[in-house]
Design a protein around this motif. Sequence first.
Motif, mmCIF file in Angstrom:
data_model
loop_
_atom_site.group_PDB
_atom_site.id
_atom_site.type_symbol
_atom_site.label_atom_id
_atom_site.label_comp_id
_atom_site.label_asym_id
_atom_site.label_seq_id
_atom_site.Cartn_x
_atom_site.Cartn_y
_atom_site.Cartn_z
ATOM 1 N N UNK A 286 0.800 -1.226 0.000
ATOM 2 C CA UNK A 286 0.000 0.000 0.000
ATOM 3 C C UNK A 286 0.832 1.276 0.000
ATOM 4 N N UNK A 287 2.124 1.196 0.350
ATOM 5 C CA UNK A 287 2.997 2.366 0.218
ATOM 6 C C UNK A 287 3.448 2.427 -1.244
ATOM 7 N N UNK A 315 10.842 1.508 -6.105
ATOM 8 C CA UNK A 315 9.426 1.126 -6.238
ATOM 9 C C UNK A 315 9.167 -0.237 -5.602
ATOM 10 N N UNK A 316 8.806 -0.222 -4.327
ATOM 11 C CA UNK A 316 8.575 -1.465 -3.610
ATOM 12 C C UNK A 316 7.396 -2.255 -4.116
ATOM 13 N N UNK A 317 6.370 -1.570 -4.648
ATOM 14 C CA UNK A 317 5.183 -2.297 -5.096
ATOM 15 C C UNK A 317 5.510 -3.234 -6.248
ATOM 16 N N UNK A 318 6.299 -2.761 -7.215
ATOM 17 C CA UNK A 318 6.636 -3.649 -8.336
ATOM 18 C C UNK A 318 7.795 -4.571 -7.967
ATOM 19 N N UNK A 392 -0.822 6.594 0.633
ATOM 20 C CA UNK A 392 -1.070 5.244 1.146
ATOM 21 C C UNK A 392 -2.315 4.721 0.435
ATOM 22 N N UNK A 393 -2.205 3.580 -0.230
ATOM 23 C CA UNK A 393 -3.277 3.049 -1.068
ATOM 24 C C UNK A 393 -4.303 2.302 -0.223
ATOM 25 N N UNK A 394 -5.532 2.313 -0.690
ATOM 26 C CA UNK A 394 -6.614 1.610 -0.008
ATOM 27 C C UNK A 394 -7.933 1.956 -0.660
#
Length: 402
Positions: A286-287, A315-318, A392-394
């Motif tokens: 989510x970050x 880029x932690x998400x990818x 912060x994603x959600x």
Amino acid sequence: MTEVSPAFPLPRDAGCPFDPPPELARLQREQPVSRVRLWDGSTPWLVTRYDDVRAVLAGTRTSSDTEHPGYPHPTPGIAARRRRFKAFINMDDPEHAARRRLLTGDFLVKKMEALRPRIQRIVDEKIDDLLSRPQPADLVKAFALPVPSLVICELLGVPYADRAFFHRVSKKLISRESTAEESLAATEELLAYLGELVDKKNKEPGDDLISRLTVGQLRTGAMSREEIAGTAQLLLVAGHETTANMIALGTVALLQHPDQLAEIRDTDSPGLIANAVEELLRYLTITHSGRRRVAVEDIELDGRHIRPGDGIVAAGDIANRDPAVFPDPDRLDIHRKARHHVAFGYGVHQCLGQPLARVELQVVYGTLYRRIPTLALAEPVESLKFKHDMVVYGVHELPVTW
């Protein structure tokens, strides 16, 4: 021809709300280290592969210090806020390590495990409250936001009765759309509130983190009133916003994977619940604005020369979807061994509160679906308002029935 850097953050695919932007996956395959363009016109390096992200976050060749001219601030509001007050996470060692050591004792794994019964009571109480409401109910408002807010308030010594105030201010602080003026105003409001709380704790200390900092640091002159208020601000905002979004977004993801939700609901294995938490952290990350650094030495990554003063977005998400590390990475699999994800960052700056977040999520995921086995979305997932506008994603709201 000059290469045009794409604007960052990149857009997600509306039909795949749990996945990182598809352009990130392409860059990871074809240009794992490339330039992107930020809101202020700067063009930091975007690092997308897992090993490279960890190297950037773990090494001493990069800095977290936001006072470096090349530091890639996520938004104008956050840039203005950090100029006003620099938290310890935006410092380098040894200053960072000294400040962090003052807090680590309050977030030790053993200490967070000791909180598990209290967190369980809070979760059960909020589920009781949810079940007493008319349907459909907003799971964010009734459950996902109150649970971590109560926990962090008790840990810090912040009155939960003031939650409407700090929820409102927190939204301004993490919104991508807040102007510098709005972000600064919100910062001043929260610092003033927490400064007054420090004064109260100085007169009448309690058994809480702000009291311990006040007695141990303010009275000795090691930290100022504002430094303690600023540290409390960071912990208060991060301590409820991140976990609240993981609770809600994780629930949406699991409702889209009913077989895996059923396994979580029906299991009596704490190990499976803990494993599911790690996989959801990896899968959702989510970050989603990247961990920010600035190079302080020459760095070579994937044939690219990163010079001192160059900004870096890790880029932690990818990175958590890197197929070289996580086979079939776009598939949610609660049996996957995903503990080595980078959802909490990596290296000396990795999330201080991760032991608390893990216990909270384990209790929530292990309780909510068992107590409400018929939990369901009240509207199609396509209709949900996802937090593309937040760092912060959600989801902003989560209407559910049961």
